[in-house]
Each structure stands twice: as structure tokens, then as C-alpha cells.
Design a protein around this motif. Structure first.
Motif, PDB file in Angstrom:
ATOM      1  N   GLU A 177       3.290  15.285  33.746  1.00 46.86           N
ATOM      2  CA  GLU A 177       4.573  15.927  33.461  1.00 46.86           C
ATOM      3  C   GLU A 177       4.350  16.869  32.290  1.00 46.86           C
ATOM      4  O   GLU A 177       3.338  16.777  31.596  1.00 46.86           O
ATOM      5  N   GLU A 178       5.304  17.750  32.041  1.00 47.78           N
ATOM      6  CA  GLU A 178       5.178  18.659  30.901  1.00 47.78           C
ATOM      7  C   GLU A 178       4.921  17.845  29.632  1.00 47.78           C
ATOM      8  O   GLU A 178       5.572  16.839  29.384  1.00 47.78           O
ATOM      9  N   ARG A 179       3.941  18.255  28.881  1.00 49.51           N
ATOM     10  CA  ARG A 179       3.491  17.597  27.645  1.00 49.51           C
ATOM     11  C   ARG A 179       2.807  16.256  27.906  1.00 49.51           C
ATOM     12  O   ARG A 179       2.480  15.527  26.997  1.00 49.51           O
ATOM     13  N   HIS A 181      -0.351  13.858  29.558  1.00 50.16           N
ATOM     14  CA  HIS A 181      -1.794  13.987  29.485  1.00 50.16           C
ATOM     15  C   HIS A 181      -2.529  13.392  30.681  1.00 50.16           C
ATOM     16  O   HIS A 181      -3.667  13.735  30.922  1.00 50.16           O
TER      17      HIS A 181
END
Length: 189
Positions: A177-179, A181
Motif C-alpha cells: 500500500e502507499e508508504r 514496505h
């Protein structure tokens, strides 16, 4: 002695009988809508209305049995998940599905001729790595794939900037997901 302890049954060795069987913990994993999402001990505590110690004991016992896998995700955080069983030959290009082979062959990668072919091989190696390690980070790819499949890139960052957008589009790949890892491999196509 409090009333709860007095009401609990004991086994043949005089130990308190377990009121939460390990299968109840497995049921918590099976009941999730998003089966790819790992759970925390708090998730299990909430679902079973038990203590943190009980949740950890049950989760760790299931790891020892091979029913669950676990990974530390922070200084004091850990997650658990049901491992994905891969069919024999997954990660072996000769047994790769036509859909995966086609997706790699048609992936948008920079270059042409031998350079493009080397970049497709690098994408294939990154895909194979993810099938063998169904939970991986960018650092894992750079450490374990880049050096053997540089594909003409002089820097790991340049390589990653070309490979990761194409990797996102391959069957069974769940990008972070965004941000986030962690990259996940969710199974065959």
C-alpha cells in the motif's frame, strides 16, 4: 482463590484444562475477509476475548506445528499468517503459466534488443524471488536479485525504478500500500 479459577476444570495432571483450543485461533484466520492480511496478537485477543499471553502462546504453538508463520515487524511488534502452499514447480520458469510468461514478455520496460531482453530476465528473476519469498521488501529485491540481474543498470535505484512498476502488474503480485514496505505473492494466477 477467585471464583473463575475454582470453576475451571483440570486435566489428569492437575493442570487447568485449556478453554481455547488452537483450532479457535485458526478459525480467526479463516474468518478474515482479506486472507492476505497478517494478524497481530491484539487481533486474536479481540476475536477470542483472551489475554495477550494466551494469544501469544496459541499463536506460537501454531507456528511450531507449521500451521502459521510469523515475522517481527518492529522493535516490539510481530505478525502471524497462514502460509501459502505453492504447487510444485512454482518459481520454475519451465512450469510458469502462460499468463505469467505473457505478462513478463509484454511488460513495459525501457530499452530494446538485448537490453530489453536483459530487463525482462531481471523482471522474471524478481517475480521468481517473490514466489519463493511470498513477503519481501524493496531491500530484499535489491540485495538478493539486483546484483545477479543488473540488466544494464549502474545503480540499484535505477534498476528498481524500472523493475517495480512492471512487477506490480504480474499475476499474483500484491504490491505494498502507499508508504508500505512489504510486497506479497498471493499465489498462482
Amino acid at each position: 482463590m477467585d471464583e473463575t479459577a475454582r470453576d475451571r476444570t483440570r486435566d489428569e495432571h492437575g493442570q487447568y484444562a485449556d478453554r481455547i483450543p488452537p483450532e479457535s485461533v485458526v478459525d480467526v484466520f479463516e474468518a478474515r475477509e482479506d486472507r492476505a492480511r497478517p494478524l497481530t496478537a491484539s487481533d486474536v485477543m479481540d476475536a477470542l476475548d483472551c489475554s495477550r499471553r494466551t494469544a501469544h502462546n496459541k499463536l506460537n504453538a501454531l507456528v511450531e506445528r507449521g500451521t502459521l508463520d510469523t515475522r517481527k515487524v518492529g522493535a516490539r511488534s510481530r505478525v502471524w499468517w497462514v502460509p501459502i502452499e505453492r504447487p510444485a514447480g512454482v518459481g520454475d520458469e519451465s512450469n510458469r503459466s502462460d499468463a505469467v510468461s505473457t505478462a513478463i514478455r509484454t511488460a513495459t520496460l525501457p530499452g530494446s534488443g538485448p537490453t530489453l531482453e536483459a530487463r525482462r530476465e531481471a523482471l522474471s528473476a524478481a517475480y521468481d524471488y517473490l514466489t519463493e519469498h511470498p513477503e519481501a521488501t524493496k531491500a530484499d529485491f535489491l540485495r538478493d536479485v539486483y546484483h545477479d540481474h543488473t540488466a544494464g543498470y549502474e545503480s540499484a535505484e535505477g534498476w528498481w525504478n524500472a523493475i517495480q512498476p512492471a512487477l506490480k502488474g504480474l499475476p499474483g503480485v500484491d504490491p505494498p500500500e502507499e508508504r508500505g514496505h512489504l510486497w506479497h505473492f498471493l499465489g498462482g494466477d
